[in-house]
Design a protein around this motif. Structure first.
Motif, short mmCIF file in Angstrom:
data_model
loop_
_atom_site.label_atom_id
_atom_site.label_comp_id
_atom_site.label_asym_id
_atom_site.label_seq_id
_atom_site.Cartn_x
_atom_site.Cartn_y
_atom_site.Cartn_z
N PRO A 34 0.83 -1.20 0.00
CA PRO A 34 0.00 0.00 0.00
C PRO A 34 0.87 1.26 0.00
O PRO A 34 2.05 1.18 0.31
N THR A 35 0.29 2.40 -0.34
CA THR A 35 1.02 3.67 -0.25
C THR A 35 0.69 4.33 1.08
O THR A 35 -0.44 4.69 1.33
N LEU A 36 1.70 4.41 1.92
CA LEU A 36 1.50 5.00 3.24
C LEU A 36 2.40 6.22 3.32
O LEU A 36 3.62 6.08 3.46
N THR A 37 1.84 7.42 3.21
CA THR A 37 2.64 8.63 3.14
C THR A 37 3.58 8.76 4.36
O THR A 37 3.12 8.67 5.49
N TYR A 45 5.81 6.68 5.33
CA TYR A 45 6.29 5.40 5.88
C TYR A 45 6.67 4.45 4.75
O TYR A 45 5.78 3.82 4.17
N CYS A 83 7.43 1.16 2.97
CA CYS A 83 7.05 -0.17 3.41
C CYS A 83 7.32 -1.21 2.34
O CYS A 83 7.60 -0.89 1.19
N VAL A 101 7.21 -2.03 7.84
CA VAL A 101 7.13 -0.57 7.71
C VAL A 101 8.30 0.09 8.45
O VAL A 101 8.61 -0.26 9.58
N LEU A 143 0.37 6.32 10.88
CA LEU A 143 0.47 5.05 10.14
C LEU A 143 -0.85 4.31 10.24
O LEU A 143 -1.40 3.83 9.25
N SER A 145 -3.72 5.88 8.28
CA SER A 145 -3.62 5.56 6.84
C SER A 145 -4.07 4.13 6.58
O SER A 145 -4.80 3.86 5.62
N LEU A 146 -3.66 3.22 7.45
CA LEU A 146 -4.00 1.81 7.24
C LEU A 146 -5.52 1.62 7.31
O LEU A 146 -6.11 0.93 6.47
N LEU A 161 -7.26 2.85 4.28
CA LEU A 161 -7.11 1.93 3.14
C LEU A 161 -7.85 0.62 3.39
O LEU A 161 -7.84 -0.27 2.55
#
Ligand SMILES: Nc1ncnc2c1ncn2[C@@H]1O[C@H](COP(=O)(O)OP(=O)(O)O)[C@@H](O)[C@H]1O
Ligand SMILES: [Mg+2]
Lengths: 255, 306
Positions: free
Chosen positions: B244-247, B249, B251, B261, B272, B275-276, B279
């Motif tokens: 996934p894209t985690l701004t 972080y 990963c 991560v 974090l 964001s998770l 998503l």
């Protein structure tokens, strides 16, 4: 090479300063012991003894007593100085520095020779209070004194290399050096011994030094002078070679 | 530019079989201020011992300013000044004599030796004590005496083996300042320590040694960045095919159910997790990935405190 020469001088001066700083422990005791030898063996007992090889007993034993002091002190100086350097670890000051092994060894040996000479001179002064020392051959005297001091300085060095405790630096002097010196004919001519023991005595290197020295002073010797010098020189060469090799390998000083 | 020190595949097995060094490589640039960091028994003193000819190596090569220790030992020795871990001067010698003699061993003439002894003893605050025998000095003074002694032949490479062990904070800071000055005048300095703080405050580059192996060889900056980052391992409820894209972080998907991560320490993990959840990724459990370097530091810190 200039740097090496300065390093060498530094070692020699440091060695000489060390034993002069503690002169009460290094120079005085041999003078006291010698005085006792002359009083007891020379004066009291010697007066009852017939002349040996044409010399009074006092005269006959003087060279051996002087040389014994030189032997003991050259040896003691190097063994205690170098073992002390190992024990307190300041031998590392030398090991890290850009000095050749043979030059380190030579510097330390010169220190031992210097102590041998200083004590030898002091003891000679004592001897002169008791006997009229003659000087049959100055050249032989100088050569024997120097070579003997070198030889036993090297011996002291090898002892110090292997020594792991202060006990180890007195074992060799007590159990080997002193007996060999006494049996090397300080107090007697080997001609007084039964033939078998005369032969055994010839294996004692110290016998040659004492006789060569006695020749230098009195002009009498139980052994041939050339033979004596050959044996002394060969022993020095051997011990020097062994010492440099030990130092190069770092035996006893590098893990 | 020649390197001040190049070590390659250096090995040491002590006589009773301890493998103190298992083939280490190390390079220190000229002018550097370099730290060799590691816990007790890691092999720091063994390494220093070999470089300074106090320990025989079992294998490998050492070059000091290009001079190979086996082929040009004199040139190598001349370049080095050593402050060893344990006191190793003649305890009965006056302070000044300790320095002058050492200079003599390096071929410095007596007049120059006396000048330099005075200069360095003054700089290290020992000039008043010059006639005192070494044994009578305090622990901190003995350390400083060893530094003065190491400098009297003006080496290009100064090596200090745990110079501040057992030295109080105030003195430690003044020693640091002194060493910085020595380094700024062009002398390359290598020191071993097990204080990260010491290395951090003084050194540009660093190697970390543990159990006879170099486990890190980098700049101080990179090392600190690494230490300030940790890796979290997340176990996921449902499988993912792409990370996934985690701004903020970075990963990495280890397998469809495991996500790693990277988190900067000051960053926190609230963002974090928001964001998770945005998503729709459900995390069943979370743990720290074990970090070799960090463990090492924890053990060193513990050692220092003990
Ligand atoms: N002279 C020696 N003889 C045998 N083993 C040694 C000797 N010196 C160090 N060691 C061993 O080598 C390893 C590394 O020691 P050392 O280099 O002193 O580590 P450090 O300086 O990082 O504390 C240790 O296991 C230590 O016990
Ligand atoms: Mg150490």
């Amino acid at each position: 090479m200039g740097g090496q020469w300065i390093a060498f001088q530094t070692i020699v001066i440091k060695e000489i300063r060390r034993f002069m700083r503690i002169w009460v422990q290094t120079v005085v005791p041999p003078m006291v012991v010698t005085t006792l030898y002359f009083i007891i063996f020379g004066n009291l007992i010697g007066s009852q003894i017939a002349p040996v090889e044409g010399h009074s007993y006092m005269d006959y034993i003087a060279p051996g007593i002087i040389l014994m002091s030189i032997i003991n002190n050259a040896y003691a100086n190097v063994v205690s100085s170098f073992y002390g350097a190992k024990f307190q670890r300041y031998v590392e000051e030398l090991l890290i520095a850009p000095i050749s092994d043979w030059l380190i060894l030579t510097g330390i040996v010169v220190g031992g020779v210097a102590r041998g000479l200083v004590v030898g001179a002091a003891v000679t002064v004592v001897a002169m209070c008791f006997t009229d020392l003659q000087l049959h051959s100055p050249l032989v005297v100088i050569a024997v004194v120097l070579l003997t001091a070198i030889l036993f300085s090297l011996g002291g060095f090898i002892n110090a290399i292997y020594a792991k405790s202060f006990d180890d630096i007195s074992i060799i002097p007590t159990f080997i050096l002193t007996p060999l010196t006494y049996l090397g004919g300080i107090f007697y001519s080997i001609e007084m011994l039964p033939p078998f023991w005369q032969q055994v005595s010839l294996f004692n290197p110290i016998l040659y030094m004492i006789n060569a020295f006695r020749y230098g002073l009195l002009g009498v010797s139980d052994v041939s002078l050339a033979g004596a010098f050959a044996i002394i020189s060969a022993t020095i060469a051997l011990l020097f070679g062994i010492s440099v090799w030990l130092l190069h390998r770092g035996v006893g000083v590098r893990s | 530019m020649t390197n001040a020190l190049e070590i390659s595949q250096l090995k040491k097995t002590y006589s009773h079989g301890v493998d103190a060094l298992k083939g280490i490589d190390l390079t220190v640039e000229e002018g550097d201020f370099f730290a060799l960091l590691g816990p007790n028994g890691a092999g720091k003193s063994t390494t220093i011992g070999i470089i300074t000819s106090l320990v025989n190596k079992s294998g490998g090569t050492v070059r000091v300013f290009g001079a190979d220790l086996d082929q040009q030992p004199m040139a190598a020795k001349r370049a080095i000044g050593l402050v060893p871990q344990e006191f190793n001067f003649n305890m009965f010698e006056p302070v000044e004599e300790v320095c002058i003699n050492q200079a003599g061993y390096y071929g410095v003439t007596p007049p120059v030796a006396r000048q330099r002894a005075e200069r360095y003893l003054r700089q290290l605050g020992l000039w008043e004590k010059r006639r005192t025998i070494a044994r009578a000095l305090s622990g901190g003074m003995k350390r400083r005496l060893m530094i003065a002694r190491a400098l009297v032949h003006e080496p290009c490479l100064l090596i200090l083996d745990e110079p501040t062990a057992g030295v109080d904070i105030e003195l430690r800071r003044s020693m640091w300042q002194f060493l910085r000055e020595v380094n700024s005048r062009g002398t390359t300095i290598i020191l071993t320590t097990h204080y990260l703080e010491e290395a951090e405050s003084l050194c540009r580059n660093i190697a970390i040694i543990d159990q006879g192996r170099i486990v890190e060889h980098s700049s101080m900056k990179e090392l600190l960045a690494k230490l300030h980052r940790e890796t979290l391992v997340l176990d996921l409820q449902s499988a993912l095919t792409t990370p996934p894209t985690l701004t903020g972080y970075p990963c990495r998907l280890v397998d469809p159910h495991t996500l790693e991560v990277e988190v900067e320490r000051q960053q926190g993990i609230n963002a974090l997790f928001s964001s998770l959840s945005q998503l729709g990724i459900e995390v069943t459990s979370l743990r720290n990935k074990s970090n070799r370097l960090e463990e090492l530091f924890l053990s060193m810190v513990k050692e220092v405190q003990e």
